[in-house]
Each structure stands twice: as C-alpha cells, then as structure tokens.
Design an enzyme around this catalytic site. Structure first.
Site, short mmCIF file in Angstrom:
data_model
loop_
_atom_site.label_atom_id
_atom_site.label_comp_id
_atom_site.label_asym_id
_atom_site.label_seq_id
_atom_site.Cartn_x
_atom_site.Cartn_y
_atom_site.Cartn_z
N HIS A 243 -9.79 1.75 4.47
CA HIS A 243 -8.60 1.68 5.31
C HIS A 243 -8.77 2.79 6.56
O HIS A 243 -9.45 3.77 6.30
CB HIS A 243 -7.37 2.31 4.36
CG HIS A 243 -5.99 2.32 5.02
ND1 HIS A 243 -5.58 3.25 5.79
CD2 HIS A 243 -4.96 1.64 4.93
CE1 HIS A 243 -4.42 2.79 6.24
NE2 HIS A 243 -3.99 1.81 6.03
N ASN B 123 0.84 -1.21 0.05
CA ASN B 123 0.19 0.02 0.01
C ASN B 123 0.84 1.34 0.12
O ASN B 123 1.45 1.59 1.08
CB ASN B 123 -0.97 -0.01 1.21
CG ASN B 123 -1.63 1.14 1.59
OD1 ASN B 123 -1.78 2.09 0.45
ND2 ASN B 123 -2.27 1.63 2.63
N TRP B 124 0.98 1.76 -1.17
CA TRP B 124 1.66 3.18 -1.30
C TRP B 124 1.50 4.46 -0.63
O TRP B 124 2.28 5.22 -0.58
CB TRP B 124 2.11 3.22 -2.77
CG TRP B 124 3.09 2.44 -3.33
CD1 TRP B 124 3.42 1.20 -3.12
CD2 TRP B 124 3.34 2.26 -4.85
NE1 TRP B 124 4.42 0.42 -4.00
CE2 TRP B 124 4.37 1.16 -5.31
CE3 TRP B 124 3.36 3.38 -5.93
CZ2 TRP B 124 5.07 1.00 -6.48
CZ3 TRP B 124 3.94 3.06 -7.18
CH2 TRP B 124 4.58 1.78 -7.16
N LYS B 125 0.03 4.32 -0.23
CA LYS B 125 -0.36 5.49 0.19
C LYS B 125 0.06 6.58 -0.94
O LYS B 125 -0.27 6.27 -2.10
CB LYS B 125 0.01 5.84 1.69
CG LYS B 125 -0.12 4.42 2.57
CD LYS B 125 -0.14 4.73 4.03
CE LYS B 125 -0.42 3.45 4.78
NZ LYS B 125 -0.40 3.57 6.14
N GLY C 45 2.41 -0.93 4.34
CA GLY C 45 2.69 0.38 3.98
C GLY C 45 4.26 0.83 3.94
O GLY C 45 4.98 0.45 2.67
N GLY C 46 4.84 1.28 4.67
CA GLY C 46 6.12 1.80 4.58
C GLY C 46 7.23 0.84 3.99
O GLY C 46 7.83 1.46 3.03
N GLU D 283 -5.80 -4.60 10.35
CA GLU D 283 -4.74 -3.51 10.46
C GLU D 283 -4.98 -2.71 11.94
O GLU D 283 -5.86 -1.83 11.91
CB GLU D 283 -4.98 -2.60 9.41
CG GLU D 283 -4.43 -3.22 8.02
CD GLU D 283 -3.82 -2.23 7.24
OE1 GLU D 283 -2.58 -2.47 6.65
OE2 GLU D 283 -4.12 -1.16 6.99
N GLY E 72 2.13 2.36 10.68
CA GLY E 72 3.23 3.49 10.66
C GLY E 72 4.05 3.69 11.92
O GLY E 72 4.42 4.82 11.92
N SER F 71 3.11 -2.04 10.32
CA SER F 71 4.60 -2.10 10.50
C SER F 71 5.02 -3.31 10.20
O SER F 71 6.07 -4.14 10.73
CB SER F 71 4.82 -1.60 11.79
OG SER F 71 4.45 -0.54 12.17
N GLU G 78 -7.11 5.13 7.66
CA GLU G 78 -6.56 6.56 7.27
C GLU G 78 -7.97 7.19 6.72
O GLU G 78 -8.27 8.23 6.79
CB GLU G 78 -5.52 6.71 6.65
CG GLU G 78 -3.99 6.20 7.39
CD GLU G 78 -3.04 5.76 6.63
OE1 GLU G 78 -3.15 5.80 5.34
OE2 GLU G 78 -2.11 5.17 7.40
P1 PGA Z 1 2.36 0.41 7.70
O1 PGA Z 1 1.23 0.67 6.82
O2 PGA Z 1 3.13 -0.78 7.10
O3 PGA Z 1 3.34 1.45 7.24
O4 PGA Z 1 2.29 0.30 9.17
C1 PGA Z 1 0.34 -0.37 6.59
C2 PGA Z 1 -1.28 0.14 6.03
O5 PGA Z 1 -1.65 1.14 6.45
O6 PGA Z 1 -1.75 -0.66 5.18
#
Ligand code: PGA
Length: 253
Positions: free
Chosen positions: A94, A9-11, A233-234, A166, A172, A212, A96
């Site tokens: 998600h 997930n590149w966001k 994500g990251g 999640e 993050g 994470s 966010e």
């Molecule tokens: P993260 O994000 O791996 O940076 O914690 C995961 C996500 O929000 O899908």
C-alpha cells in the site's frame, strides 16, 4: 460473467467490539455476491472479524505482513501467524506503507512470494504520485513497479495475485480518478501483465481501482471493462456506505 472483488481497507480504525459488530452486520446483509467481498482489518481485529464473518462467504485479511516465517523481527507479523487465523487476503505494498514505513519493491516482491506459497491471496497496490502524473510519467512508473514486484514469480504464482491501482493523489483526498483515467490505467496494467506472462493470465487477473471510491461513483468505475472491483478506504468504515458499493457490483453482474 465479469468477476469482482469489493475489498474494504479499514486502515488503522475500529476497536474490537466495533469490528465484531460490523462483521456480524455485514454477514446479515446476505449479499448475493458475498464471495466477491472482503474486509482488510488491523491485526488485532482479525480473529473477531473472522469469527463474525464465519459461514458468510465474505473474505477477510490483513493489511501487511513480514516475508520471513519467524525470527528476530520485533513488532512484525508473519505469514504463518496469518495462516493460523485463516485469513484469505493480505494487502501488500500500500502506498502508505511505501511512503511511511520503508516498503520497497524488493520487500513487496518477497511478501508476494511468501503469501502465495501459503495460499493467501495478495492484494498488491501500485500507483503514482501527483507529481508523476503531472509529468505524464504514470504508465512508466506503474510498469516499473509491476516488473519489480512480480520479479521471479512463476506464471502459477502470478495468477494468484490481485492488483489494486491506487493513484496516490486520489487516496483519502476525495479526488477520485475519473472512470476513464482509472480504466486507462487498469487496461494498461493488464497489458503489462500480459507482456510479463500471457494474455490468458492477464485477462483472468482481478484488477481493482482504489482512491476515494464511494457509493456515488462506484457504479461508473465498476462498469468499466478492465476494473474488477475496488479497494475502499474511508467508505468501507460505515456499513451502509460499504454495502452500497457491494450492491453496485452485484447489479453489474
Ligand atoms: P480511500 O482509501 O478510499 O479512503 O481513498 C483507499 C485506500 O487507500 O486503499
């Protein structure tokens, strides 16, 4: 053999040139498990990423969508628009989006239905906040999300959904859920789906962990029986980090 999905997930990251280069490099890795890999990218990068990955077996998709097919929804992107690009996946709900953009279980439910109808695989995100976990309310909370998000979905439709657990406190933050915590919730989610539909459907459902996940903890998480992969994500932004997680999944086959 256990099925996996390793989804990046590149966001809101990467401009087109970088995205296209990443897709080419990912394709060149020739993963033995390429069909269990996907990247979820910003709308404006979808075409370049789709072209870069063509013929690789690696999937790609969006991070959000609107549930109406067309109309006066300034700034939104519809399912037919995603279909036109040929995406395989779309993230829905998600945390966010739930936190910053007013996503509710009602809109999540409408989006799931619209995507399923179009044959695009939804990756539905659920998960509790730190406050909810500290009050030991995480199972009640996640079950409530699942009941609302799957409301009115047929068995056939529900069978198309991928779920990502999640926990918000792990996204993050560098604070990963332990493999035991992640397994416990993924098994619980499978049980809830079994109750809403049946165990056969629940057993086949892909349930991912996200929060994470990185190369150093992926193998331990992915080895758990009810964890079918990761939403990353990251660690999905750098080709070596992401590839290491893909390889960890391949080694568990
Ligand atoms: P993260 O994000 O791996 O940076 O914690 C995961 C996500 O929000 O899908």
């Amino acid at each position: 053999m256990k099925k996996f999905l390793i989804a990046g997930n590149w966001k809101m990251n990467k401009l087109t040139a970088e995205a296209a280069a990443f897709a080419k490099e990912l394709k060149a890795k020739n993963f033995s498990n390429a069909d269990e890999v996907a990247v979820l990218v910003p709308f404006t990068q979808l075409t370049a990423v789709g072209e870069g990955l063509a013929g690789s077996g690696i999937g790609f998709g969006a991070q959000n969508v609107h549930f109406e097919k067309s109309g006066a929804f300034t700034g939104e992107i519809s399912v037919p628009m995603l279909e036109e690009i040929g995406v395989n996946y779309c993230i829905v709900g998600h945390s966010e989006r739930r936190e910053y953009f007013g996503e509710t279980d009602e809109t999540v439910n409408a989006k799931l239905k619209a995507l399923i109808e179009a044959g695009i695989t939804p990756i539905l995100c659920v998960g509790e906040s730190l406050a909810v976990r500290e009050a030991q309310g995480e199972q009640t909370f996640v079950a409530g999300q699942l009941v609302a998000d799957f409301n009115g979905l047929t068995r056939e439709g529900a069978g198309k959904v991928v779920i990502a657990y999640e926990p918000i406190w792990a996204i993050g933050t560098g604070k990963t859920a332990t493999p035991e915590q992640a397994e416990e919730m993924c098994a619980f989610i499978r049980g809830v789906i079994g109750g809403l539909y049946d165990n056969d459907l629940a057993d086949k459902m892909l349930i991912l962990y996200g929060g994470s996940m990185k190369a150093s903890n992926a193998a331990d998480l992915l080895a758990k029986p009810d964890i079918n992969g990761g939403l990353i994500g990251g660690a999905s932004l750098k080709i070596d980090d992401f590839s290491a997680i893909v390889d960890a999944a391949a080694q568990l086959k």
